[in-house]
Design an enzyme around this catalytic site. Sequence first.
Site, PDB file in Angstrom:
ATOM      1  N   LYS A  22       0.828  -1.215   0.000  1.00  0.00           N
ATOM      2  CA  LYS A  22       0.000   0.000   0.000  1.00  0.00           C
ATOM      3  C   LYS A  22       0.857   1.258   0.000  1.00  0.00           C
ATOM      4  O   LYS A  22       0.667   2.158  -0.807  1.00  0.00           O
ATOM      5  CB  LYS A  22      -0.917   0.003   1.232  1.00  0.00           C
ATOM      6  CG  LYS A  22      -1.522   1.368   1.537  1.00  0.00           C
ATOM      7  CD  LYS A  22      -2.432   1.357   2.736  1.00  0.00           C
ATOM      8  CE  LYS A  22      -1.828   1.828   4.016  1.00  0.00           C
ATOM      9  NZ  LYS A  22      -1.692   3.252   4.245  1.00  0.00           N
ATOM     10  N   ASN A  23       1.801   1.330   0.941  1.00  0.00           N
ATOM     11  CA  ASN A  23       2.503   2.598   1.094  1.00  0.00           C
ATOM     12  C   ASN A  23       3.507   2.863  -0.024  1.00  0.00           C
ATOM     13  O   ASN A  23       3.945   3.995  -0.196  1.00  0.00           O
ATOM     14  CB  ASN A  23       3.147   2.695   2.484  1.00  0.00           C
ATOM     15  CG  ASN A  23       2.070   2.897   3.556  1.00  0.00           C
ATOM     16  OD1 ASN A  23       0.942   3.261   3.240  1.00  0.00           O
ATOM     17  ND2 ASN A  23       2.420   2.640   4.807  1.00  0.00           N
ATOM     18  N   CYS A 117      -5.759   8.197   8.321  1.00  0.00           N
ATOM     19  CA  CYS A 117      -5.942   7.711   9.691  1.00  0.00           C
ATOM     20  C   CYS A 117      -5.388   8.739  10.660  1.00  0.00           C
ATOM     21  O   CYS A 117      -4.190   9.025  10.665  1.00  0.00           O
ATOM     22  CB  CYS A 117      -5.221   6.381   9.880  1.00  0.00           C
ATOM     23  SG  CYS A 117      -6.037   4.993   9.072  1.00  0.00           S
ATOM     24  N   ARG A 122      -0.395  14.551  12.975  1.00  0.00           N
ATOM     25  CA  ARG A 122       0.552  14.127  11.930  1.00  0.00           C
ATOM     26  C   ARG A 122       1.024  15.357  11.155  1.00  0.00           C
ATOM     27  O   ARG A 122       0.512  15.664  10.066  1.00  0.00           O
ATOM     28  CB  ARG A 122      -0.100  13.070  11.029  1.00  0.00           C
ATOM     29  CG  ARG A 122      -0.483  11.815  11.820  1.00  0.00           C
ATOM     30  CD  ARG A 122      -1.164  10.771  10.978  1.00  0.00           C
ATOM     31  NE  ARG A 122      -0.240  10.041  10.131  1.00  0.00           N
ATOM     32  CZ  ARG A 122      -0.636   9.112   9.259  1.00  0.00           C
ATOM     33  NH1 ARG A 122      -1.906   8.829   9.121  1.00  0.00           N
ATOM     34  NH2 ARG A 122       0.260   8.480   8.519  1.00  0.00           N
ATOM     35  N   ASP A 307       3.336   0.305  12.342  1.00  0.00           N
ATOM     36  CA  ASP A 307       2.131  -0.232  11.688  1.00  0.00           C
ATOM     37  C   ASP A 307       1.849  -1.688  12.067  1.00  0.00           C
ATOM     38  O   ASP A 307       0.844  -2.259  11.639  1.00  0.00           O
ATOM     39  CB  ASP A 307       2.245  -0.105  10.158  1.00  0.00           C
ATOM     40  CG  ASP A 307       2.212   1.347   9.718  1.00  0.00           C
ATOM     41  OD1 ASP A 307       1.781   2.194  10.509  1.00  0.00           O
ATOM     42  OD2 ASP A 307       2.629   1.622   8.576  1.00  0.00           O
ATOM     43  N   ARG A 400      -9.208   0.293   3.516  1.00  0.00           N
ATOM     44  CA  ARG A 400      -8.245   1.227   2.911  1.00  0.00           C
ATOM     45  C   ARG A 400      -6.951   0.534   2.541  1.00  0.00           C
ATOM     46  O   ARG A 400      -6.227   0.998   1.673  1.00  0.00           O
ATOM     47  CB  ARG A 400      -7.819   2.287   3.929  1.00  0.00           C
ATOM     48  CG  ARG A 400      -8.868   3.123   4.495  1.00  0.00           C
ATOM     49  CD  ARG A 400      -8.241   3.877   5.630  1.00  0.00           C
ATOM     50  NE  ARG A 400      -7.414   4.865   5.010  1.00  0.00           N
ATOM     51  CZ  ARG A 400      -7.579   6.149   5.184  1.00  0.00           C
ATOM     52  NH1 ARG A 400      -8.493   6.583   5.996  1.00  0.00           N
ATOM     53  NH2 ARG A 400      -6.822   6.987   4.569  1.00  0.00           N
TER      54      ARG A 400
HETATM   55  N1  EPU Z   1       6.693  13.933  11.556  1.00  0.00           N
HETATM   56  C1  EPU Z   1       6.911  15.250  11.859  1.00  0.00           C
HETATM   57  N2  EPU Z   1       6.922  16.161  10.846  1.00  0.00           N
HETATM   58  C2  EPU Z   1       6.720  15.814   9.547  1.00  0.00           C
HETATM   59  C3  EPU Z   1       6.499  14.472   9.234  1.00  0.00           C
HETATM   60  C4  EPU Z   1       6.474  13.535  10.255  1.00  0.00           C
HETATM   61  O1  EPU Z   1       7.106  15.596  13.024  1.00  0.00           O
HETATM   62  O2  EPU Z   1       6.751  16.696   8.683  1.00  0.00           O
HETATM   63  C5  EPU Z   1       6.707  12.904  12.625  1.00  0.00           C
HETATM   64  C6  EPU Z   1       5.349  12.224  12.757  1.00  0.00           C
HETATM   65  O3  EPU Z   1       4.502  12.944  13.630  1.00  0.00           O
HETATM   66  C7  EPU Z   1       5.761  10.867  13.325  1.00  0.00           C
HETATM   67  C8  EPU Z   1       7.112  10.603  12.656  1.00  0.00           C
HETATM   68  O4  EPU Z   1       7.573  11.866  12.207  1.00  0.00           O
HETATM   69  O5  EPU Z   1       5.966  10.962  14.704  1.00  0.00           O
HETATM   70  C9  EPU Z   1       7.065   9.660  11.474  1.00  0.00           C
HETATM   71  O6  EPU Z   1       6.061  10.064  10.554  1.00  0.00           O
HETATM   72  P1  EPU Z   1       6.163   9.745   8.998  1.00  0.00           P
HETATM   73  O7  EPU Z   1       6.226  11.020   8.257  1.00  0.00           O
HETATM   74  O8  EPU Z   1       7.235   8.745   8.787  1.00  0.00           O
HETATM   75  O9  EPU Z   1       4.764   9.081   8.705  1.00  0.00           O
HETATM   76  P2  EPU Z   1       3.862   9.242   7.415  1.00  0.00           P
HETATM   77  O10 EPU Z   1       4.723   9.399   6.210  1.00  0.00           O
HETATM   78  O11 EPU Z   1       2.784  10.234   7.635  1.00  0.00           O
HETATM   79  C10 EPU Z   1       3.892   6.719   6.825  1.00  0.00           C
HETATM   80  C11 EPU Z   1       2.877   5.657   6.552  1.00  0.00           C
HETATM   81  C12 EPU Z   1       2.177   5.283   7.847  1.00  0.00           C
HETATM   82  C13 EPU Z   1       3.220   4.825   8.860  1.00  0.00           C
HETATM   83  C14 EPU Z   1       4.311   5.876   9.036  1.00  0.00           C
HETATM   84  C15 EPU Z   1       5.451   5.427   9.929  1.00  0.00           C
HETATM   85  C16 EPU Z   1       2.205   6.203   4.319  1.00  0.00           C
HETATM   86  C17 EPU Z   1       1.141   6.714   3.420  1.00  0.00           C
HETATM   87  N3  EPU Z   1       1.914   6.177   5.613  1.00  0.00           N
HETATM   88  O12 EPU Z   1       3.171   7.831   7.351  1.00  0.00           O
HETATM   89  O13 EPU Z   1       1.346   4.188   7.510  1.00  0.00           O
HETATM   90  O14 EPU Z   1       2.592   4.602  10.109  1.00  0.00           O
HETATM   91  O15 EPU Z   1       4.854   6.234   7.750  1.00  0.00           O
HETATM   92  O16 EPU Z   1       6.053   4.301   9.401  1.00  0.00           O
HETATM   93  O17 EPU Z   1       3.259   5.796   3.866  1.00  0.00           O
HETATM   94  C18 EPU Z   1      -0.440   2.724   7.778  1.00  0.00           C
HETATM   95  O18 EPU Z   1      -0.067   2.160   6.735  1.00  0.00           O
HETATM   96  O19 EPU Z   1      -1.303   2.237   8.557  1.00  0.00           O
HETATM   97  C19 EPU Z   1       0.140   4.003   8.133  1.00  0.00           C
HETATM   98  C20 EPU Z   1      -0.407   4.830   8.986  1.00  0.00           C
END
Ligand code: EPU
Length: 421
Positions: A22-23, A117, A122, A307, A400
């Site tokens: 998915k991601n 989610c 976030r 995850d 999803r």
């Molecule tokens: N963070 C910040 N600032 C930013 C971005 C992130 O402080 O600009 C913090 C977040 O609050 C968090 C950490 O950095 O504490 C990591 O967040 P990350 O940006 O890595 O998460 P994401 O890209 O929003 C993706 C996956 C999530 C998964 C996370 C962590 C996608 C679409 N989503 O989210 O997947 O939990 O990485 O591995 O790739 C899921 O598949 O169920 C899901 C939620």
Amino acid sequence: MAIYEVTGGNRLHGEVTISGAKNAAVAILPAAILVGGKCRVENVPDISDVRILIDILRSMGVGITQPEPNVVELDSSELTQLEAPAELVRKMRASYYLMGALLSRYHKAKVALPGGCNFASRPIDQHLKGFRLLGAQVEETEEYVNLTEGEFGLCGNRISLDVVSVGATVNIMMAATLLPGQTVIENAAKEPHIVDLANFLNTMGARITGAGTDTVKIRGVERLQGGTYTIIPDQIEAGTYLAAVAAAGGDVLVKNVIPKHMECITSKLAEMGARITNFDDAIRIQSTGKLHDTTVKTRPYPGFPTDMQAQICVCMTLAKGVSKLTESVYETRFFGYCTELQNMGADIIINGKTAIVTGQEKLRGAEVSAKDLRAGAALIIAGLAAEGITRVRNIHFVERGYENIIEKMTSIGADIRRIEE
Ligand code: EPU
């Protein structure tokens, strides 16, 4: 409203085939905007997040056909609309990847703030910091992010992320792909889907090195060309089926996986007492009786994935002894499912970032509600392992991210039905 009705008690046996990640898919499909022509993406999971993304891209003028299941052909020669409909963008998280893709190709982007989610706050400050360092002017309102070319133009730069972020790493990689000069992302995320996106872009003609390490280098190119790419298997979907067998018992061959990507998960399940056998592209899991307690701390890859936190927590609720589960990526993620597990008889005490889980002989079926995607998966696993019937509500979260979960679970002997109430 549809719900899942799970009757617990069946051991799981047989084979299950894992879908595309998915991601990775939700990054690669918007990255097709950068191609400026035709590309074919294979092993795309048929899940609602992907369907929304396809609708978004279509609404922007990307020609999309799906000649066979799990194959998407995209033609991004001419976008007719640079702004995606806000109501679609807000339905999912990864729509924020439109920012990086549009900025790189069109030097501007106006994108509604994403949904998805919401198990934690976030922020996207690291994405925006990256865009600024690439020379963009960033205007952020409560509803939109508006990116324009700054006074000195857009070009590559050195960007050190303050937190390891999958989304920021992906977005900056995309944004830098068609900009002049070299971009270096330091403290980059290393998840398998980061490498998959880099491989997709490189197949299309980008020059990205270092993906999968904490320093990713992108040497901008003038244009990409088309090509064909196959998405990697979904590490978390595979982990979910492995956890289901560990919790409910049984013997299942999980096919179409990259065992290397699974080590952070399989090593914990083995430590808890499951027998794991790795093959080239499959993993066999055999339950051996009682699970043992363990300690897990979630971390960015190659650590134990956040995850998989909820799914391993279900295994802990049934393990002999007291387990400790610490969340270090999204502190509030426990609240998505722990109360529901407690209603099923689990003994979980949450203390800040850590859950103390005392294993019980049994869980019992209950009426529960998913608060996010992985929480929903965990409640299904709990239902499979519990005595009696569990009814899981809010299953749109599960749909999803899990392709054909009912068919796949049923094929390995689970008693689970999707019913309309
Ligand atoms: N963070 C910040 N600032 C930013 C971005 C992130 O402080 O600009 C913090 C977040 O609050 C968090 C950490 O950095 O504490 C990591 O967040 P990350 O940006 O890595 O998460 P994401 O890209 O929003 C993706 C996956 C999530 C998964 C996370 C962590 C996608 C679409 N989503 O989210 O997947 O939990 O990485 O591995 O790739 C899921 O598949 O169920 C899901 C939620």
